[in-house]
Design a protein around this motif. Sequence first.
Motif, PDB file in Angstrom:
ATOM      1  N   ILE A 188      -1.768   4.327  -2.941  1.00  0.00           N
ATOM      2  CA  ILE A 188      -1.892   2.769  -2.817  1.00  0.00           C
ATOM      3  C   ILE A 188      -2.835   2.503  -1.494  1.00  0.00           C
ATOM      4  O   ILE A 188      -3.782   1.742  -1.834  1.00  0.00           O
ATOM      5  CB  ILE A 188      -0.528   1.983  -2.591  1.00  0.00           C
TER       6      ILE A 188
ATOM      7  N   LYS B 226       2.686  -3.775   2.009  1.00  0.00           N
ATOM      8  CA  LYS B 226       1.941  -4.406   1.161  1.00  0.00           C
ATOM      9  C   LYS B 226       2.888  -5.128  -0.129  1.00  0.00           C
ATOM     10  O   LYS B 226       4.019  -4.467  -0.482  1.00  0.00           O
ATOM     11  CB  LYS B 226       1.157  -3.349   0.096  1.00  0.00           C
ATOM     12  N   LYS B 227       2.379  -6.334  -0.561  1.00  0.00           N
ATOM     13  CA  LYS B 227       3.121  -6.963  -1.531  1.00  0.00           C
ATOM     14  C   LYS B 227       2.876  -6.606  -2.893  1.00  0.00           C
ATOM     15  O   LYS B 227       1.756  -6.079  -3.220  1.00  0.00           O
ATOM     16  CB  LYS B 227       2.900  -8.559  -1.534  1.00  0.00           C
ATOM     17  N   LYS B 228       3.687  -6.483  -3.961  1.00  0.00           N
ATOM     18  CA  LYS B 228       3.432  -5.992  -5.424  1.00  0.00           C
ATOM     19  C   LYS B 228       2.452  -6.712  -5.847  1.00  0.00           C
ATOM     20  O   LYS B 228       1.492  -5.870  -6.640  1.00  0.00           O
ATOM     21  CB  LYS B 228       4.765  -6.038  -6.041  1.00  0.00           C
ATOM     22  N   GLU B 229       2.026  -7.786  -5.618  1.00  0.00           N
ATOM     23  CA  GLU B 229       0.926  -8.653  -5.918  1.00  0.00           C
ATOM     24  C   GLU B 229      -0.639  -7.730  -5.614  1.00  0.00           C
ATOM     25  O   GLU B 229      -1.310  -7.948  -6.482  1.00  0.00           O
ATOM     26  CB  GLU B 229       0.926 -10.013  -5.817  1.00  0.00           C
TER      27      GLU B 229
ATOM     28  N   ILE C 111      -0.852  -4.713  -4.895  1.00  0.00           N
ATOM     29  CA  ILE C 111      -0.847  -3.555  -5.337  1.00  0.00           C
ATOM     30  C   ILE C 111      -1.189  -3.770  -6.678  1.00  0.00           C
ATOM     31  O   ILE C 111      -2.195  -3.058  -7.302  1.00  0.00           O
ATOM     32  CB  ILE C 111       0.612  -2.760  -4.997  1.00  0.00           C
TER      33      ILE C 111
ATOM     34  N   PRO D 227       6.910  -3.214 -10.425  1.00  0.00           N
ATOM     35  CA  PRO D 227       7.008  -1.929  -9.981  1.00  0.00           C
ATOM     36  C   PRO D 227       7.001  -0.685 -10.797  1.00  0.00           C
ATOM     37  O   PRO D 227       6.264  -0.116 -10.797  1.00  0.00           O
ATOM     38  CB  PRO D 227       8.124  -2.008  -8.998  1.00  0.00           C
TER      39      PRO D 227
ATOM     40  N   LEU E 194       3.749  -0.615 -12.759  1.00  0.00           N
ATOM     41  CA  LEU E 194       2.593  -0.014 -11.705  1.00  0.00           C
ATOM     42  C   LEU E 194       2.938   1.548 -11.410  1.00  0.00           C
ATOM     43  O   LEU E 194       2.146   2.358 -11.293  1.00  0.00           O
ATOM     44  CB  LEU E 194       2.602  -0.955 -10.325  1.00  0.00           C
TER      45      LEU E 194
ATOM     46  N   ILE F 297       6.944   0.868  -4.199  1.00  0.00           N
ATOM     47  CA  ILE F 297       6.213  -0.659  -4.134  1.00  0.00           C
ATOM     48  C   ILE F 297       7.456  -1.558  -3.775  1.00  0.00           C
ATOM     49  O   ILE F 297       8.512  -1.578  -4.470  1.00  0.00           O
ATOM     50  CB  ILE F 297       5.829  -0.773  -5.627  1.00  0.00           C
ATOM     51  N   GLU F 298       7.450  -2.292  -2.806  1.00  0.00           N
ATOM     52  CA  GLU F 298       8.244  -3.325  -2.307  1.00  0.00           C
ATOM     53  C   GLU F 298       9.799  -2.916  -2.245  1.00  0.00           C
ATOM     54  O   GLU F 298      10.947  -3.476  -2.491  1.00  0.00           O
ATOM     55  CB  GLU F 298       8.151  -4.486  -3.122  1.00  0.00           C
TER      56      GLU F 298
ATOM     57  N   SER G 262      11.513  -1.503  -4.567  1.00  0.00           N
ATOM     58  CA  SER G 262      12.284  -1.450  -5.646  1.00  0.00           C
ATOM     59  C   SER G 262      12.126   0.085  -6.111  1.00  0.00           C
ATOM     60  O   SER G 262      11.257   0.581  -6.337  1.00  0.00           O
ATOM     61  CB  SER G 262      11.156  -2.071  -6.841  1.00  0.00           C
TER      62      SER G 262
ATOM     63  N   VAL H 161      12.052   3.198  -8.711  1.00  0.00           N
ATOM     64  CA  VAL H 161      11.796   3.468  -9.994  1.00  0.00           C
ATOM     65  C   VAL H 161      12.061   4.855 -10.140  1.00  0.00           C
ATOM     66  O   VAL H 161      11.655   5.643  -9.390  1.00  0.00           O
ATOM     67  CB  VAL H 161      10.324   2.979 -10.249  1.00  0.00           C
TER      68      VAL H 161
END
Lengths: 460, 199
Positions: free
Chosen positions: A141, A159-162, A164, A181, A184, B177-178, B180, B182
């Motif tokens: 990323i 980083k925010k998920k948006e 990414i 997430p 992605l 990613i944040e 979360s 997975v």
Amino acid sequence: MSTTSTKDHAELAGQFNADEKRVDWHDETLWWIRQKRDKAVNQLPEWELLRETASKIKEHGLSNLSNYLEEFEANAQANGITVHWAADAKEHNEIVHGIIKKHGVNRMVKSKSMLTEECHLNEYLTENGIEVVDSDLGERIVQLAKEPPSHIVLPCIHKKKEEIGDLFHEHLGTPAGVSDPQVLTETARQHLREVFLTRKIALTGVNFAVAETGEFVVCTNEGNADMGAHLSEVHIASMGIEKIIPKREHLGVFLRLLTRSATGQPITTYSSHYKKPRPGQEMHIVIVDNGRSVQLGRKDFRNSLKCIRCGACMNTCPVYRRSGGHSYHNAVSGPIGSILAPNLDMEKYADLPFASTLCGSCSNVCPVKIDIHDQLYKWRQVIVKAGYTTKAKTAGMKMMQWTLSSPGIYHAAGKAGRMVMKYAPFAVNNALNPWYKQRDMPKPPVESFDDWYKKNRGNK
Amino acid sequence: MSNREKILSAVRANQPELTALPEIGSLKSLADKANLLTQFTTVATNIGAKVFEVKSLAEVKTIIQNKFGAEKRVVSTIAELSDIADTKEYLGDLPVELADVELAILQSDLAVAENGAVWITEEQMGQRVLPFITQHLAVLVNTKNIVATMHDAYSSISITTQGFGAFVAGPSKTADIEQSLVIGAHGPRSMSLFLFNED
Ligand code: SF4
């Protein structure tokens, strides 16, 4: 990636602080990870003994490092691995490039290795026409975003998920606006699987190298190091000289500490022990010094070489949490990065030892008991004595202003806020610090009500 | 002077006076050795593995056949499973040719109660890449091989590394990613542990 190098920590922290909501979110996310660490640690009554043992093993390892390096080399060679030695970053990069050239390929897949970040390997190879794909999701990323990692364990924690989602839309073809997430991650899985299956050469980092057996251990949750290495024809592993541990049984101590400290998991999903190349495969180890032997000679700072790169000191640091990893303008950020960086370039990183409140939380969580905040304090003195007085003064003053104007640090950190006024920067050397003489500092309360209450209750 | 000599002599010159190596024996005796099976099952479940206690291989086969369709590629290093899995041919494949494996069924002779990990040797993998490239992973573990801690694990005779070996703890995962979680980053999307008891 070095575009930020002319700005110092305080300026970069100021940029990060422009978006207050994001700073709060960053702060809370890291604190949440710190709490997960506490939960995992509290389940082990022997935690302190484990830390003490780990610290002593590392101390012994450093005191006998030259012999252990030779023992490791001899065993690794006997296992069929080619061992290379690199005095600095440039030599490391040239060795890796040489291996790639020899095999006539122009691309490589790489799993997480902070050492290669330190050496700026990706930039070097790219300039030489070699494409490198980072395979850890977080690293991929930030690579797509053309940024360095902001944390040694959680590379894209900023980083925010948006954001990414936008990157994936641009580079990997996901529909615009997708930021789930799960979706992605699945996209990255498909994209990187294709990469793993088509790269002849894979580079991995090394978490631990065992002198006794010549094997090295790589820890990941995603499985990316193993996918790259086992599908490759050539596996290159890059390691700093300090990764050596004497015996195999010591892995038990370090693997118990590492992930509990990092994320609160009892162990990473994969702890892979590489001893010999697969039949038909080529395996290389590049052993890198790049300033480590110098740090070994600095009595006050050599303990920093015990670091197992768990990231706990960053997650707990009130300054890191509110200034972001990029504000440290160095591959390794946070408290430990601020001790390691001045060893490499004292002038360039003169500001970093001042990017701390000296609250000591880092030293408390460190699984190998590095006296991080003491070393930060000592670096301040070294930097002033070495003549970087202006830099030190400016850094100290800016840190002070930033801390006082940043309620997240001054109030939430409580004790830390008082510590900063106690020690920074005037405790370094008053004579060299006219700023101290000229202005009145707000007087910190001697002790907070909280401290007073605890102390008095404790006396009963 | 070669790089090697340069580095080694710098290290030799700068390393501090020799200190003693600490004993790690006392850490071993501190471990909670009670209820290893319950401990292992709880931790393994917490890190995302599915645990099945089984009495026979027939039971393993039934569970696997119910969970995974017959049309997908299943491979195993366990000879007794040759009626539900390829136990030979895949050994001749190139590692990349294992990309379409749906399920790999392996055996482990060492499991760790404190962290839910199982130790898998290269021999037990058949091919090194198998436990990572497969979409789903199943591992058979004899409950008598569960040890309390990593210290016990490294004292076990089962922990030799011929060429390669790995502790595997649950399915592949990421929280990049944040934060979360997975499941199914690059490796298996699920891990099933079949626990049996045999002396
Ligand atoms: S200094 Fe200690 S806490 Fe910080 S990353 Fe290194 S080992 Fe972890």
